[in-house]
Motif scaffolding. Structure first.
Motif, short mmCIF file in Angstrom:
data_model
loop_
_atom_site.label_atom_id
_atom_site.label_comp_id
_atom_site.label_asym_id
_atom_site.label_seq_id
_atom_site.Cartn_x
_atom_site.Cartn_y
_atom_site.Cartn_z
N TYR A 1 -3.48 -4.58 4.89
CA TYR A 1 -3.44 -3.33 4.14
C TYR A 1 -4.82 -2.70 4.23
O TYR A 1 -5.78 -3.34 4.65
N VAL B 1 -5.11 0.90 -1.42
CA VAL B 1 -4.01 0.98 -2.38
C VAL B 1 -4.47 1.93 -3.48
O VAL B 1 -5.38 1.63 -4.26
N ASP C 1 -3.16 5.83 -5.78
CA ASP C 1 -2.06 6.75 -6.07
C ASP C 1 -2.38 8.21 -5.73
O ASP C 1 -1.48 9.04 -5.69
N THR D 1 -2.82 4.49 3.37
CA THR D 1 -2.80 4.31 1.92
C THR D 1 -1.38 3.96 1.47
O THR D 1 -0.40 4.50 1.99
N ILE D 2 -1.29 3.07 0.50
CA ILE D 2 0.00 2.75 -0.11
C ILE D 2 -0.22 2.87 -1.62
O ILE D 2 -1.31 2.57 -2.12
N SER D 3 0.81 3.32 -2.34
CA SER D 3 0.64 3.48 -3.79
C SER D 3 0.65 2.12 -4.48
O SER D 3 1.15 1.13 -3.93
N ASN D 4 0.13 2.08 -5.67
CA ASN D 4 0.11 0.82 -6.42
C ASN D 4 1.53 0.31 -6.68
O ASN D 4 1.79 -0.88 -6.62
N PHE E 1 2.90 -1.12 -3.47
CA PHE E 1 2.23 -2.40 -3.18
C PHE E 1 2.84 -3.52 -4.02
O PHE E 1 3.12 -4.61 -3.52
N ASN F 1 -9.05 -0.15 -4.40
CA ASN F 1 -8.28 -1.40 -4.39
C ASN F 1 -8.60 -2.27 -5.60
O ASN F 1 -7.79 -3.12 -5.99
N ALA G 1 -4.70 -3.19 -7.41
CA ALA G 1 -4.18 -4.12 -6.38
C ALA G 1 -4.83 -5.50 -6.45
O ALA G 1 -4.13 -6.52 -6.48
N ASP H 1 0.92 -1.53 5.38
CA ASP H 1 0.94 -0.24 4.67
C ASP H 1 2.29 0.47 4.57
O ASP H 1 2.58 1.09 3.55
#
Ligand SMILES: [Zn+2]
Length: 295
Positions: free
Chosen positions: A40, A43, A45, A52-55, A58, A102, A106, A250
């Motif tokens: 990843y 992380v 929002d 990028t991945i949202s919380n 994740f 992060n 995360a 991701d």
């Protein structure tokens, strides 16, 4: 990813599910289940990007992975690959670069759930706060981790790993001194700053064209335990445990599910082997041998 593409992946997953179940069952029966390593980046929002991945996403990933796989550290992943025995598909979590956000949700979530993880950072970016090259021209430049945050991650049980000094594409570096600085000196500086020995190195960008045979050698000579690429391969028990192939973590859960339950297409991804090892490597991978025995 578009809704249509997501749907297509679901259809493909459904159509190949019987094959996947059979493959995984046969593998588990002979102790040759794959070891998968995810990477990843960020992380967060706000200010979404392709890394990028949202919380919330994740957490959904962790829920799903935890329900179907065993979480392992990189060290445990290597142990199983080297032993040539892994009776249950296992997943290791890693992060690349060093994004400050992060640390908001995360990392605390991983610590709370006691999920092992390795956190690869570019030493120079951490020390200077300079944005990563892939964000240099972006409208939004995500904040970079501080050394204090890395010390806290390490104290909480996360492992810090090296990712060059300024996120260099090592495939394009042929100057020995420059390479030594990015691979060895940046790793030593990181160890000194964090106060933890650095045992793993991840190649920035991580595609075969971004890898460097001399950098592999330098990591071995420096006594690191392993190096990570990022072009999407699985790790099979019996393969080279020093080079850990990683898969993108991701994207959406549908894609992750497709990959982690073994996408037949991904099995044919060739394993990158440094030139020195290519000469002595056997042509058949463990995968081919095992399937040959079972079918
Ligand atoms: Zn990176």
């Amino acid at each position: 990813m578009s809704i249509l593409r997501e749907r297509l992946i679901d259809v493909y997953y459904g159509a190949t599910l019987p094959w996947r179940l059979r493959w995984n069952h046969r593998r588990a029966r002979v102790g040759l289940s794959p070891v998968m390593i995810l990477f990843y980046h960020r992380v967060a929002d706000d200010n979404p990007s392709s890394w990028t991945i949202s919380n919330r996403q994740f957490e959904k990933h962790l829920d799903w992975i935890g329900a179907h796989f065993e979480f392992v550290s990189l060290e445990e992943a290597q142990r199983r690959i080297a032993l040539r025995y892994n009776p249950r598909p296992a997943v290791a979590i890693t992060f690349d670069d060093g994004y400050a956000e992060n640390c908001e949700q995360a990392i605390p979530l991983l610590v709370k759930r006691k999920i092992p993880f390795t956190y690869f950072v570019s030493t120079g970016n951490i020390l200077t706060g300079k944005p990563f090259p892939h964000e240099a021209d972006a409208a939004f430049q995500a904040p970079v981790n501080t050394i204090e945050q890395l010390r806290n991650i390490s104290a909480a049980g996360g492992e810090i790993g090296a990712h060059t000094r300024f996120h260099a594409d090592l495939g394009a570096v042929d100057n020995e001194d420059e390479l030594y600085d990015e691979v060895v000196l940046a790793t030593r500086d990181l160890a000194a700053e964090v106060g933890q020995s650095i045992r793993y190195f991840a190649f920035p960008y991580g595609l075969p064209k971004n890898l460097n045979d001399r950098a592999f050698e330098m990591c071995r000579e420096e006594g690191l335990l392993g190096v990570c690429s990022a072009y999407g391969g699985y790790n099979m028990p019996g393969e080279d445990p020093f080079h850990l192939q990683r898969i993108h973590g991701d994207p959406e859960l549908s894609r992750l599910r497709n990959w982690l339950t073994i996408d037949p297409r991904k099995l044919s991804v060739p394993r990158y082997t440094p030139e020195a090892m290519r000469a002595v490597a056997t042509p058949e991978s463990c995968e081919q041998e095992a399937v040959g025995v079972m079918v």
